[in-house]
Write a protein that holds these residues in place. Structure first.
Motif, short mmCIF file in Angstrom:
data_model
loop_
_atom_site.label_atom_id
_atom_site.label_comp_id
_atom_site.label_asym_id
_atom_site.label_seq_id
_atom_site.Cartn_x
_atom_site.Cartn_y
_atom_site.Cartn_z
N TYR A 1 -2.63 79.66 7.34
CA TYR A 1 -1.28 79.12 7.21
C TYR A 1 -0.64 79.55 5.89
O TYR A 1 0.53 79.94 5.87
N ASN A 2 -1.39 79.50 4.80
CA ASN A 2 -0.84 79.86 3.49
C ASN A 2 -0.42 81.33 3.45
O ASN A 2 0.63 81.67 2.88
N ARG A 3 -1.22 82.20 4.04
CA ARG A 3 -0.84 83.63 4.10
C ARG A 3 0.45 83.80 4.91
O ARG A 3 1.37 84.52 4.50
N PHE A 4 0.50 83.13 6.06
CA PHE A 4 1.70 83.19 6.90
C PHE A 4 2.92 82.66 6.15
O PHE A 4 3.98 83.28 6.13
N ASP A 5 2.78 81.51 5.52
CA ASP A 5 3.89 80.87 4.82
C ASP A 5 4.39 81.73 3.66
O ASP A 5 5.59 81.89 3.47
N ASP A 6 3.47 82.31 2.91
CA ASP A 6 3.85 83.17 1.78
C ASP A 6 4.60 84.41 2.28
O ASP A 6 5.62 84.81 1.69
N LYS A 7 4.10 85.03 3.34
CA LYS A 7 4.74 86.24 3.87
C LYS A 7 6.12 85.90 4.46
O LYS A 7 7.08 86.64 4.25
N LEU B 1 7.59 88.59 14.67
CA LEU B 1 6.27 89.20 14.85
C LEU B 1 5.22 88.55 13.96
O LEU B 1 4.05 88.41 14.36
N LEU B 2 5.62 88.15 12.77
CA LEU B 2 4.71 87.44 11.87
C LEU B 2 4.27 86.12 12.49
O LEU B 2 3.09 85.79 12.48
N ARG B 3 5.21 85.37 13.05
CA ARG B 3 4.88 84.09 13.69
C ARG B 3 3.99 84.31 14.90
O ARG B 3 3.04 83.57 15.13
N LYS C 1 1.83 86.74 15.38
CA LYS C 1 0.49 87.04 14.89
C LYS C 1 -0.19 85.78 14.36
O LYS C 1 -1.37 85.55 14.58
N PHE C 2 0.57 84.95 13.68
CA PHE C 2 0.06 83.69 13.14
C PHE C 2 -0.49 82.81 14.27
O PHE C 2 -1.61 82.30 14.18
N ILE C 3 0.26 82.67 15.35
CA ILE C 3 -0.20 81.86 16.48
C ILE C 3 -1.44 82.47 17.11
O ILE C 3 -2.39 81.76 17.45
N LYS C 4 -1.45 83.78 17.23
CA LYS C 4 -2.63 84.48 17.78
C LYS C 4 -3.86 84.19 16.91
O LYS C 4 -4.95 83.95 17.43
N LYS D 1 1.84 70.93 18.04
CA LYS D 1 2.13 69.87 17.07
C LYS D 1 2.50 70.46 15.71
O LYS D 1 3.36 69.93 15.01
N LEU D 2 1.85 71.56 15.35
CA LEU D 2 2.18 72.24 14.09
C LEU D 2 3.63 72.69 14.12
O LEU D 2 4.37 72.48 13.16
N ARG D 3 4.04 73.30 15.21
CA ARG D 3 5.43 73.78 15.34
C ARG D 3 6.41 72.62 15.20
O ARG D 3 7.41 72.71 14.47
N LYS D 4 6.10 71.53 15.87
CA LYS D 4 6.96 70.34 15.79
C LYS D 4 6.93 69.76 14.37
O LYS D 4 7.96 69.36 13.83
N SER D 5 5.77 69.74 13.76
CA SER D 5 5.63 69.21 12.39
C SER D 5 6.40 70.06 11.39
O SER D 5 6.99 69.51 10.44
N GLU D 6 6.41 71.37 11.58
CA GLU D 6 7.18 72.24 10.69
C GLU D 6 8.68 71.90 10.77
O GLU D 6 9.35 71.79 9.75
#
Length: 153
Positions: free
Chosen positions: A58-64, A109-111, A113-116, A129-134
């Motif tokens: 998650y942190n890698r995804f969020d930073d990118k 595309l980043l999202r 890959k993140f879900i994958k 739930k993560l998507r809704k929480s975001e």
């Protein structure tokens, strides 16, 4: 006083100001990250094993995602003030629109890959739930910001 003596002092003071602004932004981002961790931990009810694997991804995804949004998209949006749009040629507008579309696609595309990357770690329900929480976290953050910002009359 001689201009040769004043100029280095002004440059030094200016550089401190830019550094301080960058530090404040970094500090705010860290505060938001800490709030996000607490919020998601509560909302997702992650197990210790899930949490250990989830947060680095998650942190890698969020930073990118932050990097894309605040470097590319913010730069494009700053070029779209009303005066600039009124005087922009169709060719320049088409180029800018293409750049914005490419940045949006990069975030998409980043999202994806993140879900994958999350699928082997979290069940599908927790990913939803993560998507809704975001969305809830962003909404809550926006409301807090609005409530703290003084109203202009």
């Amino acid at each position: 006083m001689n201009i040769k003596k004043i100029l280095p002092i002004l440059l030094l003071l200016t550089s401190f100001n830019f550094y301080a602004q960058g530090e404040r932004m970094k500090e705010k981002r860290e505060q938001i990250k800490a709030l996000k961790v607490a919020f998601f931990t509560t909302e997702l009810d992650l197990t210790a094993n899930e949490s250990e694997k989830f947060w680095p991804i998650y942190n890698r995804f969020d930073d990118k995602q932050f990097e894309i949004r605040h470097t590319k998209i913010k730069a494009y949006m700053s070029r779209m003030n009303n005066d600039a749009l009124d005087t922009m040629s169709d060719k320049d507008a088409a180029i800018l629109l293409n750049q914005i579309e490419n940045a949006d696609e990069e975030v998409f595309l980043l999202r994806k890959k993140f879900i994958k990357d999350l699928k082997p770690i979290l069940p599908a329900v927790k990913i939803l739930k993560l998507r809704k929480s975001e969305e809830n976290f962003n909404r809550k953050l926006l409301h807090q910001y609005r409530d703290r910002t003084p109203k202009k009359e």
